[in-house]
Motif scaffolding. Structure first.
Motif, short mmCIF file in Angstrom:
data_model
loop_
_atom_site.label_atom_id
_atom_site.label_comp_id
_atom_site.label_asym_id
_atom_site.label_seq_id
_atom_site.Cartn_x
_atom_site.Cartn_y
_atom_site.Cartn_z
N ASP A 282 97.26 79.85 80.30
CA ASP A 282 96.61 79.20 81.48
C ASP A 282 95.38 78.45 81.07
OD1 ASP A 282 98.70 79.23 83.42
OD2 ASP A 282 97.49 80.96 84.29
N LYS A 283 94.53 79.48 80.20
CA LYS A 283 93.16 79.02 79.73
C LYS A 283 93.35 78.07 78.66
CE LYS A 283 91.04 83.82 80.46
NZ LYS A 283 90.34 84.62 79.75
N ALA A 284 94.57 78.29 77.81
CA ALA A 284 94.94 77.40 76.69
C ALA A 284 95.28 75.96 77.36
CB ALA A 284 95.88 78.00 75.88
N GLU A 285 95.75 75.92 78.13
CA GLU A 285 96.48 74.42 78.71
C GLU A 285 95.22 73.88 79.48
OE1 GLU A 285 99.02 71.67 79.47
OE2 GLU A 285 99.31 73.40 78.40
N GLN A 286 94.11 74.63 80.07
CA GLN A 286 93.07 73.88 80.58
C GLN A 286 92.33 73.07 79.39
OE1 GLN A 286 90.63 76.43 82.68
NE2 GLN A 286 92.18 76.78 84.35
N THR A 287 92.18 73.99 78.27
CA THR A 287 91.36 73.26 77.04
C THR A 287 92.06 72.12 76.60
OG1 THR A 287 90.41 75.44 76.62
CG2 THR A 287 90.23 73.90 74.92
N ARG A 288 93.55 72.43 76.49
CA ARG A 288 94.43 71.29 75.95
C ARG A 288 94.47 70.05 76.73
NH1 ARG A 288 99.53 73.56 73.56
NH2 ARG A 288 100.18 73.82 75.68
N THR A 289 94.41 70.26 77.81
CA THR A 289 94.50 69.00 78.76
C THR A 289 93.31 68.25 78.75
OG1 THR A 289 95.93 70.25 80.43
CG2 THR A 289 94.71 68.46 81.24
N PHE A 290 92.32 68.99 78.59
CA PHE A 290 90.69 68.14 78.50
C PHE A 290 90.81 67.46 77.43
CE2 PHE A 290 86.79 68.15 76.44
CZ PHE A 290 85.84 67.51 77.39
N TYR A 291 91.27 68.06 76.13
CA TYR A 291 91.07 67.40 74.98
C TYR A 291 92.31 66.19 74.79
CZ TYR A 291 87.20 69.96 72.89
OH TYR A 291 86.02 70.54 72.71
#
Length: 406
Positions: A282-291
């Protein structure tokens, strides 16, 4: 040659990144779930994942707004292209709710990213308004035969889009286009255009860059406009739709943005890798979505970029009373029917406190009860139009401003 070199490098790395994304997908196959219990295996997979997704793209990401809560019910949202030119589309987020809501045109920045960067802004506004947005096109996809698109053409698009809505609505400009939006409203007022908006909200925009100059402002004044033209303008490669068009490349703008906060971006990617390696999806997906959004870049036409730098950030034409639009001198005191709301962020290091509120003095003929300003504590530039403080503290004021003048 800079664009040719960039494109050649991109073409070379794209297959490798695609292979890395495919490898990461295979390594996460449920049939290999037993191996994922081992940290070295997850770390190996994370490396492929980060490399595969750290890439620039040149296509607009989807807004992907399927529904919104209106009152106490969820209603579907449909994207409708109400009007288009080679350089931009008037995009309507249509809701079938059976009641009239105030129409609002969101004027999106044209500064290296797509209008989808305002997805959160739009979603919040959609609860109570009939929302439209200026969906700018990537200049590298616009044929040279479509002609020029400069400062005046941007203003003309804003005026045309307001007219196409069909009824006097409201305008919300975010960041860089606050100047262009204000000029559009001034021109409409000067010409007694019946579609001049009932209110305009200017958020974190460089109305007067002489006030509290930031690093961005100083960069614009350190060199003459000829330096910008010589060093930052490139030609779109011939094999692309806009081949031969002079542009300020989105990848150049992104590099400038990232260099201002390089440590933060490096830290974010390190955390992305660690979250993937730890299995914290979940944490990784938030960052990836932003970038994924941040790395979707848009080229600006050379004339729009150079004219905006020169007229807004170097010559200060609007606050000094030297602004002309298609030969007509722009007079902010002509604005009388449109209410004005300005918003700034206390920690904004791109558009400093005092630069946007300058519009209040320029539009001196607007009645005092139709003008207001809000300084939001504790937010930087993006916090003015996105995030919890936008939703909980700034938006209610924008909403009230619109309703009071609808």
């Amino acid at each position: 040659m800079i664009y040719e070199i960039y494109q050649a490098q991109s073409d070379m790395l794209d297959p490798l990144r695609a292979a890395a994304r495919g490898t990461a997908t295979v390594l996460r196959n449920p049939m290999l779930s037993g191996l994922s219990a081992f940290y070295p295996y997850r770390a190996f997979t994370a490396a492929f994942d980060v490399f595969g997704h750290t890439r620039l793209t040149h296509d607009r990401p989807p807004f992907d707004i399927k529904s919104v809560t209106v009152g106490n019910r969820e209603v579907p949202v449909t994207e409708v292209k109400e009007f288009s030119t080679p350089f931009g589309t008037l995009l309507h987020f249509k809701k079938d709710i059976g009641i009239a809501q105030p129409p609002v045109l969101v004027v999106a920045p044209l500064s290296g990213h797509f209008a989808t960067l305002l997805r959160g802004t739009v979603m919040t506004l959609l609860q109570d308004h009939d929302v439209y947005i200026t969906d700018w096109h990537n200049a590298r996809d616009v044929p040279v035969s479509a002609g020029r698109f400069g400062f005046d053409e941007y203003v003309e698009h804003v005026i045309t889009f307001l007219e196409k809505i069909g009824t006097p609505g409201h305008l919300v400009a975010v960041c860089q286009p606050c100047v262009h939006a204000l000029v559009a409203v001034c021109v409409m007022a000067m010409n007694n255009n019946p579609m001049q908006p009932r209110s305009m909200t200017l958020m974190a925009g460089p109305i007067d860059c002489r006030v509290n100059p930031t690093v961005v402002n100083k960069l614009a004044t350190d060199n003459p406009i000829e330096w910008f033209e010589k060093n930052l303008i490139a030609t779109v490669p011939r094999r692309l739709k806009g081949g031969g068009r002079k542009v300020y490349p989105g990848f150049t703008q992104l590099s400038a943005f990232m260099s201002m906060n390089a440590d933060r971006h490096v830290k974010s990617h390190r955390e992305l890798y660690n979250n993937l390696a730890k299995g914290e999806w979940d944490k990784a997906e938030q960052t990836r979505t932003f970038y994924d959004e941040y790395f979707a870049v848009l080229d600006l036409t050379a004339e729009f970029y150079l004219e905006t730098v020169n007229r807004v950030f170097q010559e200060y034409e609007l606050p000094l009373g030297k602004m002309y639009w298609k030969g007509q001198k722009v007079d902010p005191t002509a604005v009388r029917k449109t209410a004005l709301f300005t918003v700034e962020g206390e920690r904004d290091d791109i558009c400093a406190v005092g630069q946007t509120v300058a519009a209040q003095d320029l539009c001196s003929k607007i009645r005092p009860y139709q003008k207001s300003h809000h300084l939001q504590p504790g937010v930087g530039h993006y916090g003015v139009f996105n995030g919890k403080k936008w939703e909980g503290q700034i938006y209610p004021r924008v909403k009230n401003m619109i309703l009071a003048n609808d």
